[in-house]
Design an enzyme around this catalytic site. Structure first.
Site, PDB file in Angstrom:
ATOM      1  N   ALA A 269      -4.999  13.293 -22.280  1.00  0.00           N
ATOM      2  CA  ALA A 269      -6.442  13.040 -22.208  1.00  0.00           C
ATOM      3  C   ALA A 269      -6.783  11.990 -23.253  1.00  0.00           C
ATOM      4  CB  ALA A 269      -7.240  14.318 -22.442  1.00  0.00           C
ATOM      5  N   MET A 270      -8.039  11.517 -23.207  1.00  0.00           N
ATOM      6  CA  MET A 270      -8.513  10.515 -24.166  1.00  0.00           C
ATOM      7  C   MET A 270      -9.952  10.821 -24.542  1.00  0.00           C
ATOM      8  SD  MET A 270      -8.100   7.914 -26.041  1.00  0.00           S
ATOM      9  CE  MET A 270      -9.335   7.069 -27.033  1.00  0.00           C
ATOM     10  N   HIS A 302      -9.015  20.076 -27.738  1.00  0.00           N
ATOM     11  CA  HIS A 302      -8.559  18.958 -28.597  1.00  0.00           C
ATOM     12  C   HIS A 302      -9.507  17.770 -28.462  1.00  0.00           C
ATOM     13  CE1 HIS A 302      -5.206  16.363 -30.321  1.00  0.00           C
ATOM     14  NE2 HIS A 302      -5.968  15.452 -29.747  1.00  0.00           N
ATOM     15  N   GLU A 303      -9.805  17.368 -27.224  1.00  0.00           N
ATOM     16  CA  GLU A 303     -10.670  16.200 -27.030  1.00  0.00           C
ATOM     17  C   GLU A 303     -12.094  16.486 -27.490  1.00  0.00           C
ATOM     18  OE1 GLU A 303      -9.012  13.598 -26.427  1.00  0.00           O
ATOM     19  OE2 GLU A 303      -7.217  14.735 -25.902  1.00  0.00           O
ATOM     20  N   HIS A 306     -12.457  15.905 -31.120  1.00  0.00           N
ATOM     21  CA  HIS A 306     -12.515  14.475 -31.456  1.00  0.00           C
ATOM     22  C   HIS A 306     -13.943  13.922 -31.430  1.00  0.00           C
ATOM     23  CE1 HIS A 306      -8.486  13.126 -32.133  1.00  0.00           C
ATOM     24  NE2 HIS A 306      -8.031  13.437 -30.930  1.00  0.00           N
TER      25      HIS A 306
END
Length: 850
Positions: A269-270, A302-303, A306
């Site tokens: 993912a980003m 996690h993303e 961020h």
């Protein structure tokens, strides 16, 4: 194209960037799109610099009302800007190419309905493939996108999607519209995003801690929507919002939060601000192991982490990439364990992340967590087990050392001080020092600025009655990385209870430092059946068991009442086999005798991977075929004995199919595929069908006609990728030659297809099929590295390395290549060295196994 840190530092001293106004025309055909960028920035009067833009054609560059000579864009990568004013307006009008590599603006056509889907991927240096930009994380600005695209598309970016305005008809026919987005907050260019196409959406919302209603969206291709379990994703997202806002003391910083499952994505993912892109294999069209469902949950969390750590507060330069990723990795596991159904997340962390970290930290390319990043090539290959997994492990150790409440207090102040700005490691450490009262300078020097993993062993003395008279923990360091570090860890004592389960009966938490640390507080206690160093997995270190505990673990590994200590013992056994301290066949026996009782899906997944690695690389070649067939027998027995429709049943069937090579085993695979042997509760869905077909192909039972029949049954993009793997797995010289030609010579495969073909090419039961390609590999990879994009080149360099040829001659071939390469290409050199080390490690392990 390779921006250096010195260039970035100099440019940051010259410039202050206010805004980008980016206009994109996505109606110009299949190969290129129009891009017009207007940049407003301040500069030192009279200075010269450059802006980044990877272009196909540049039509116009206008600086402060003056059209510049075409020579300023002579290399197609940078645009030279001279004699700057104090306040500047730059206009760049260009055509840029669509990509099929998962970098820049990636274009994909769905084979189900021929619809076009686009998405951007900009980390590390690829926003310059879509618009002209000062491509470095510390030159933040606002970004306003205006996009013209077919009217039936949806267009998503960082800002909320505006109502489109119909604008006419494209040259090839069909209505098109324009979407004019509001400017973003101040961002680094690598977290901006554009996703466009007939994506379908499910929408919801969450209430932020400051009372705002934040819109949520989950998107996927039209042909995948029937498989999208959006409510599960929304539930995880809401749990993450609540957990992070409380822990960080800062409300979610953006206006909306979209999560978009996109095709042919290179990573998991980003973290694009408010518009996260996720690999669409996380839309499960077939049944997957529970471990994969948990992995998706960790990725989602996690993303989301961020959005604060990375997007709201961003590293100044890529040497702090580790902190960006490690923080998100640590927080996502913490959030999963404390705020979701995945309460065993730290067991998964131990089995997957720690194993990755230990492997990476023992390679010749290991580096300090705070790595020296001199240029973009350096950072591209530093998305590794040090950056993610070791960094997160060390953060877990830091939390244990300073205290979780104190750690979070420091993090909250960090966000208060640095929101919307750029920081360095020292900015976070100073807040943690203030919150905890600990001096972190020495901790940072020992943990972040040195490489290598320490090993801890117990030294236990007892009297004739089995009472402990002395207990110490011995610490060693690997050759070449002599640092002995301080560890905060626990020691657990385990005994069998009345139900014959191994349960913890005593725990001591202490600081370990130096070669020998005495533990006097356990003297006088009865020696337990098993002593476990690093209980609860607080420290980052390999552990070994004393002889008594080792015997207990072999007999009673399945009897641990809790999954985490069992996983720590599994990890110790794997380390010892991989390091050549114990014969590989002992590890094979340990796995096959105990995995049937393992309850944690992620641990089963990892053990099966490690079993496959051990059988392929570490057992003696003279015995590998016999042991492999025996392991396949055992896996088949495990599958047949597993609970009906259980996760383990599915995993054992897949593992058996991957190992099946004998006639009798291939008969079973074919019987399961055709339904003449049915395992109760096992559904032969699309993805499992392909795994069984590919097993039969790799075993020589099926060929291209059977692959074509299966592809006619499943013509989706997933089916096409599976067919590419199966075709490359056909065990004939002609099939391998065709695959090699497609991957290495033709250079036209999309990223995902190339990855699938590499998997098939290297899937052989007889490594002799790959022998002709060893020399060809070393003759080809330098040109590949120099002429392909980073993602494509790295796939080839790593994926096609002749790692199955485990001989001294194979090492000599690699050494000859490295001698010729010299220091010209440090990143390529590193990748080859890492793969060479795998062959060398295998030779050592095989010698011990003999």
């Amino acid at each position: 194209m390779n921006l250096t840190r010195d260039e970035a530092r100099s440019r940051a001293e010259l410039l202050r960037v206010q805004s980008y106004d980016i206009t994109l025309d996505l109606t110009r055909g299949e190969t290129a799109f129009g891009s017009t960028t207007v940049v407003h920035f301040e500069a030192a009067q009279g200075a010269s610099t450059f802006i980044d833009a990877v272009t196909e054609t540049v039509h116009r560059v206008n600086l402060n009302g003056v059209d510049l000579d075409p020579s300023v864009v002579s290399d197609g990568v940078r645009i030279q800007l001279d004699d700057l004013a104090a306040s500047n307006r730059l206009v760049v009008h260009a055509d840029l190419p669509y990509m099929n590599t998962g970098e820049g603006l990636h274009r994909f056509v769905d084979p189900v309905d021929d619809e076009v889907y686009l998405y951007t991927q900009f980390e590390v240096p690829d926003s310059r493939r879509v618009f002209a930009v000062f491509e470095q994380p510390d030159l933040k600005a606002t970004f306003r996108f205006t996009v013209t695209a077919p009217s039936h598309w949806d267009v998503i970016s960082n800002s909320p999607t505006p109502a489109p305005v119909q604008a006419g008809s494209a040259a090839e026919g069909g209505a098109y519209s324009t979407w004019s987005f509001d400017p973003t907050p101040v961002l680094s260019s690598y977290v901006t995003a554009l996703i466009a196409g007939p994506y379908q959406a499910v929408r919801s919302e969450v209430t932020s801690s400051d009372g705002r209603i934040v819109p949520l969206g989950v998107f996927a291709r039209r042909s995948l929507m029937q498989h999208l379990d959006a409510e599960n994703i929304f539930e995880l997202t809401r749990q993450g919002f609540e957990f992070y806002e409380k822990q960080f003391g800062t409300p979610y910083p953006f206006e909306k939060y979209d999560q978009l499952f996109v095709p042919q994505f290179n990573a998991g993912a980003m973290e694009n601000a408010g518009a996260v892109t996720i690999v669409e294999t996380y839309v499960f069209r077939s049944r997957v192991p529970d471990a994969t469902v948990e992995r998706r949950a960790i990725t989602i969390l996690h993303e989301l982490a961020h959005m604060w750590f990375g997007d709201l507060v961003t590293m100044r330069w890529w040497n702090d990439l580790w902190l960006n990723e490690s923080f998100a990795e640590y927080m996502s596991t913490l959030a999963a364990a404390e705020a979701t159904e995945f309460t065993q997340a730290w067991t998964t962390f131990t089995s997957i992340e720690k194993a990755w970290a230990y492997r990476q930290d023992q390679l010749p390319s290991t580096h300090p967590i705070v790595a020296e990043i001199n240029d973009l090539d350096d950072v591209q290959v530093n998305f590794d087990g040090i950056t993610y997994a070791k960094g997160a492990s060390v953060l877990k150790q830091l939390v244990a050392w300073v205290g979780q409440d104190e750690f979070m207090e420091g993090v909250r102040e960090y966000f208060r001080q640095h929101s919307w700005g750029n920081t360095e490691l020292k900015d976070l450490l100073s807040e943690l020092e203030r919150a905890s009262g600990r001096d972190l300078a020495q901790w940072s020097a020992q943990w972040l600025e040195t490489a290598g993993v320490n090993t801890l062993r117990p030294d236990i003395e007892t009297d004739d009655d089995g009472v402990i008279t002395a207990f110490a923990i011995l610490q060693s360091a690997p050759q070449g990385h002599p640092t002995l570090r301080p560890h905060r860890l626990a020691v657990g004592f385990y005994d069998l209870d009345d139900d014959a389960r191994l349960v913890r009966v005593h725990r001591v938490e202490l600081d370990v430092d130096g070669e020998r640390t005495e533990v006097p507080e356990v003297a006088g206690r009865k020696r337990p059946a098993l002593v476990l160093l690093n209980d609860d997995d607080l420290a980052y270190a390999k552990i070994r068991l004393d002889p008594v505990s080792l015997r207990t673990s072999v007999r009673h590994l399945k009897d641990f009442a809790d999954s985490l200590p069992r996983t720590l013992v599994w990890a110790s056994a794997w380390d010892a086999a991989r390091d050549g301290e114990t014969p590989a066949r002992n590890y094979v026996d340990l796995v096959l005798q105990n995995i049937g009782s393992e309850s944690d899906s992620s641990v089963v997944l990892v053990l099966l991977r490690q079993l496959a690695l051990t059988l392929t690389y570490y057992v003696s070649p003279a015995d590998s075929r016999e042991m492999g067939d025996a392991a396949a027998d055992s896996l088949l027995e495990l599958a047949r004995a597993a609970e009906t429709a259980s996760d383990s049943q599915l995993q054992f069937v897949k593992a058996f199919a991957a190992r099946a090579r004998s006639g009798k085993h291939l008969d079973v695979v074919e019987a399961v595929l055709t339904g003449t042997e049915a395992l109760e509760g096992l559904e032969i869905d699309s993805d499992l069908r392909w795994e069984l077909v590919t097993s039969l192909v790799a075993g020589g039972r099926y060929g291209q006609p059977e692959i074509d029949v299966e592809l006619a049954r499943d013509g989706t993009s997933a089916g096409q990728l599976a067919a590419a793997t199966a075709t490359a797995a056909i065990p004939t010289p002609e099939a391998k030659a065709a695959a090699w030609d497609a991957i290495v010579r033709r250079a036209d495969l999309p990223n995902a297809t190339q990855r699938a073909a590499i998997l098939g090419f290297t899937r052989v039961h007889d490594a002799a099929l790959l022998e002709p390609y060893a020399a060809t590999y070393f003759d080809s990879v330098r040109e590949v590295w120099d002429t392909r994009t980073h993602e494509i080149a790295q796939q080839i360099v790593v994926g096609l390395y002749p790692s199955r040829l485990i001989t001294p001659g194979a090492l000599a071939q690699a050494d000859h290549f490295l001698d010729r390469l010299g220091e010209d290409s440090p990143s390529l050199r590193r990748l080859v060295l890492e793969n060479r080390d795998g062959v060398q490690r295998a030779l050592r392990a095989q010698a011990v196994d003999r």
